[in-house]
Motif scaffolding. Structure first.
Motif, PDB file in Angstrom:
ATOM      1  N   ASP A  27     -16.765   7.694   2.844  1.00  0.00           N
ATOM      2  CA  ASP A  27     -16.169   8.885   3.423  1.00  0.00           C
ATOM      3  C   ASP A  27     -14.715   8.639   3.806  1.00  0.00           C
ATOM      4  O   ASP A  27     -13.916   9.571   3.925  1.00  0.00           O
ATOM      5  CB  ASP A  27     -16.941   9.324   4.666  1.00  0.00           C
ATOM      6  N   LEU A  28     -14.369   7.363   4.022  1.00  0.00           N
ATOM      7  CA  LEU A  28     -13.027   6.967   4.425  1.00  0.00           C
ATOM      8  C   LEU A  28     -12.812   5.525   4.004  1.00  0.00           C
ATOM      9  O   LEU A  28     -13.728   4.702   4.130  1.00  0.00           O
ATOM     10  CB  LEU A  28     -12.873   7.106   5.948  1.00  0.00           C
ATOM     11  N   VAL A  29     -11.602   5.215   3.516  1.00  0.00           N
ATOM     12  CA  VAL A  29     -11.231   3.840   3.164  1.00  0.00           C
ATOM     13  C   VAL A  29     -10.031   3.441   4.011  1.00  0.00           C
ATOM     14  O   VAL A  29      -9.059   4.197   4.127  1.00  0.00           O
ATOM     15  CB  VAL A  29     -10.903   3.694   1.666  1.00  0.00           C
ATOM     16  N   ILE A  30     -10.109   2.253   4.616  1.00  0.00           N
ATOM     17  CA  ILE A  30      -9.056   1.755   5.509  1.00  0.00           C
ATOM     18  C   ILE A  30      -8.578   0.398   5.002  1.00  0.00           C
ATOM     19  O   ILE A  30      -9.384  -0.505   4.748  1.00  0.00           O
ATOM     20  CB  ILE A  30      -9.573   1.620   6.950  1.00  0.00           C
ATOM     21  N   GLY A  31      -7.264   0.252   4.868  1.00  0.00           N
ATOM     22  CA  GLY A  31      -6.655  -1.027   4.503  1.00  0.00           C
ATOM     23  C   GLY A  31      -5.840  -1.566   5.655  1.00  0.00           C
ATOM     24  O   GLY A  31      -4.966  -0.870   6.193  1.00  0.00           O
ATOM     25  N   ALA A  32      -6.103  -2.826   6.038  1.00  0.00           N
ATOM     26  CA  ALA A  32      -5.461  -3.427   7.214  1.00  0.00           C
ATOM     27  C   ALA A  32      -4.322  -4.379   6.856  1.00  0.00           C
ATOM     28  O   ALA A  32      -4.104  -5.380   7.523  1.00  0.00           O
ATOM     29  CB  ALA A  32      -6.511  -4.144   8.074  1.00  0.00           C
ATOM     30  N   GLY A  33      -3.579  -4.042   5.789  1.00  0.00           N
ATOM     31  CA  GLY A  33      -2.329  -4.751   5.520  1.00  0.00           C
ATOM     32  C   GLY A  33      -2.385  -5.856   4.493  1.00  0.00           C
ATOM     33  O   GLY A  33      -3.441  -6.349   4.115  1.00  0.00           O
ATOM     34  N   ASP A  34      -1.191  -6.240   4.024  1.00  0.00           N
ATOM     35  CA  ASP A  34      -0.956  -7.297   3.029  1.00  0.00           C
ATOM     36  C   ASP A  34      -1.561  -6.954   1.665  1.00  0.00           C
ATOM     37  O   ASP A  34      -2.535  -7.559   1.218  1.00  0.00           O
ATOM     38  CB  ASP A  34      -1.457  -8.658   3.512  1.00  0.00           C
ATOM     39  N   TYR A  35      -0.924  -6.010   1.006  1.00  0.00           N
ATOM     40  CA  TYR A  35      -1.356  -5.589  -0.328  1.00  0.00           C
ATOM     41  C   TYR A  35      -0.630  -6.376  -1.413  1.00  0.00           C
ATOM     42  O   TYR A  35      -1.177  -6.589  -2.491  1.00  0.00           O
ATOM     43  CB  TYR A  35      -1.112  -4.086  -0.488  1.00  0.00           C
ATOM     44  N   CYS A  36       0.606  -6.808  -1.114  1.00  0.00           N
ATOM     45  CA  CYS A  36       1.415  -7.552  -2.068  1.00  0.00           C
ATOM     46  C   CYS A  36       1.645  -8.973  -1.547  1.00  0.00           C
ATOM     47  O   CYS A  36       0.938  -9.433  -0.657  1.00  0.00           O
ATOM     48  CB  CYS A  36       2.735  -6.819  -2.322  1.00  0.00           C
ATOM     49  N   ASN A  37       2.628  -9.658  -2.112  1.00  0.00           N
ATOM     50  CA  ASN A  37       2.945 -11.030  -1.711  1.00  0.00           C
ATOM     51  C   ASN A  37       4.436 -11.148  -1.408  1.00  0.00           C
ATOM     52  O   ASN A  37       5.274 -10.852  -2.275  1.00  0.00           O
ATOM     53  CB  ASN A  37       2.580 -12.026  -2.817  1.00  0.00           C
ATOM     54  N   MET A  38       4.747 -11.548  -0.195  1.00  0.00           N
ATOM     55  CA  MET A  38       6.135 -11.837   0.187  1.00  0.00           C
ATOM     56  C   MET A  38       7.081 -10.686  -0.176  1.00  0.00           C
ATOM     57  O   MET A  38       8.173 -10.885  -0.674  1.00  0.00           O
ATOM     58  CB  MET A  38       6.600 -13.144  -0.452  1.00  0.00           C
ATOM     59  N   ARG A  39       6.595  -9.440   0.041  1.00  0.00           N
ATOM     60  CA  ARG A  39       7.354  -8.205  -0.178  1.00  0.00           C
ATOM     61  C   ARG A  39       7.650  -7.946  -1.650  1.00  0.00           C
ATOM     62  O   ARG A  39       8.536  -7.171  -1.985  1.00  0.00           O
ATOM     63  CB  ARG A  39       8.630  -8.192   0.669  1.00  0.00           C
ATOM     64  N   GLN A  40       6.879  -8.572  -2.537  1.00  0.00           N
ATOM     65  CA  GLN A  40       7.049  -8.380  -3.973  1.00  0.00           C
ATOM     66  C   GLN A  40       5.765  -7.795  -4.571  1.00  0.00           C
ATOM     67  O   GLN A  40       4.666  -8.249  -4.247  1.00  0.00           O
ATOM     68  CB  GLN A  40       7.360  -9.717  -4.671  1.00  0.00           C
ATOM     69  N   GLY A  41       5.914  -6.792  -5.442  1.00  0.00           N
ATOM     70  CA  GLY A  41       4.769  -6.267  -6.173  1.00  0.00           C
ATOM     71  C   GLY A  41       4.022  -5.150  -5.475  1.00  0.00           C
ATOM     72  O   GLY A  41       2.886  -4.842  -5.852  1.00  0.00           O
ATOM     73  N   LEU A  42       4.633  -4.494  -4.493  1.00  0.00           N
ATOM     74  CA  LEU A  42       3.917  -3.481  -3.725  1.00  0.00           C
ATOM     75  C   LEU A  42       3.552  -2.275  -4.599  1.00  0.00           C
ATOM     76  O   LEU A  42       2.443  -1.736  -4.486  1.00  0.00           O
ATOM     77  CB  LEU A  42       4.748  -3.050  -2.515  1.00  0.00           C
ATOM     78  N   ASP A  43       4.460  -1.849  -5.454  1.00  0.00           N
ATOM     79  CA  ASP A  43       4.152  -0.719  -6.336  1.00  0.00           C
ATOM     80  C   ASP A  43       2.943  -1.026  -7.216  1.00  0.00           C
ATOM     81  O   ASP A  43       2.069  -0.184  -7.413  1.00  0.00           O
ATOM     82  CB  ASP A  43       5.356  -0.368  -7.214  1.00  0.00           C
ATOM     83  N   GLU A  44       2.889  -2.249  -7.731  1.00  0.00           N
ATOM     84  CA  GLU A  44       1.752  -2.653  -8.574  1.00  0.00           C
ATOM     85  C   GLU A  44       0.460  -2.662  -7.765  1.00  0.00           C
ATOM     86  O   GLU A  44      -0.598  -2.232  -8.242  1.00  0.00           O
ATOM     87  CB  GLU A  44       2.012  -4.026  -9.191  1.00  0.00           C
ATOM     88  N   ALA A  45       0.540  -3.170  -6.533  1.00  0.00           N
ATOM     89  CA  ALA A  45      -0.648  -3.216  -5.675  1.00  0.00           C
ATOM     90  C   ALA A  45      -1.170  -1.812  -5.394  1.00  0.00           C
ATOM     91  O   ALA A  45      -2.378  -1.566  -5.405  1.00  0.00           O
ATOM     92  CB  ALA A  45      -0.322  -3.936  -4.369  1.00  0.00           C
TER      93      ALA A  45
END
Length: 199
Positions: A27-45
């Motif tokens: 019903d809900l999805v929650i992400g608690a941070g750190d999707y990429c690495n060292m501020r690189q690749g966030l769009d891909e994540a």
């Protein structure tokens, strides 16, 4: 409400695929941070998570800034950092970044305990507190045996007494479950974690 929560994806494509598949039952999805690495690749994540089929609420970790995350998320995804929102009657409040500051250098997005306390003071109440950093003494022990969690987060939990606090950040404590008063604490890690939350 059936809540799916995770943290510290760090660009792991297979983990993201598991989360996307599981989201069909959430019903809900929650992400608690750190999707990429060292501020690189966030769009891909974010692209890896684009198939999530339930409402998605994210906070920034120390690997991405709140500003960058806000720009990278797909339309309809909510980013919380020192802010809250209500989803189908469930009150959420989010605090991103590393607290206290990490030793990782300039790329890490961090807050002092004082800065974190100021942002957390905005929260008058919540059912779920989402904090990238764990509270001091709970889910915060490193492989060297040091408890590196946040005093400000712990104080906020004691004051607010949310039903749940979801966190991550300290990889060595992924899977930790504990409690502070009536609040259940979960250091999530990059796997499918299910929680039933009455609304």
């Amino acid at each position: 409400m059936k809540v799916l929560a995770f943290s510290d994806l760090h660009m792991a494509r297979n983990r993201a695929a598991d989360l996307v598949a599981a989201s069909a039952d959430a019903d809900l999805v929650i992400g608690a941070g750190d999707y990429c690495n060292m501020r690189q690749g966030l769009d891909e994540a974010m692209q890896m998570l684009s198939g999530v089929s339930a409402p998605l609420v994210l906070i920034p970790g120390n690997a991405e800034s709140a500003e960058d995350l806000g720009k990278a998320v797909p339309e309809g995804v909510h980013v919380l950092h020192g802010t809250g929102m209500t989803v189908d009657g469930l009150r959420l409040f989010g605090l991103g970044y590393g607290v206290p500051p990490t030793p990782f250098g300039d790329w890490s997005c961090d807050l002092t305990e004082g800065e974190a306390a100021e942002l957390l003071a905005r929260c008058g109440g919540a059912d779920i507190l989402i904090s990238h950093s764990p509270p001091k003494g709970h889910g915060d022990v490193t492989s060297q045996g040091m408890a590196v969690g946040s005093v400000a987060v712990r104080n906020a939990i004691e004051r607010i007494q949310p039903r749940f606090t979801f966190c991550g950040h300290i990889h060595d404590s992924w899977g930790y479950r504990g409690s502070i008063g009536r609040t259940r604490i979960a250091n999530l890690g990059p796997k499918v974690n299910w929680f039933e939350v009455a609304v």
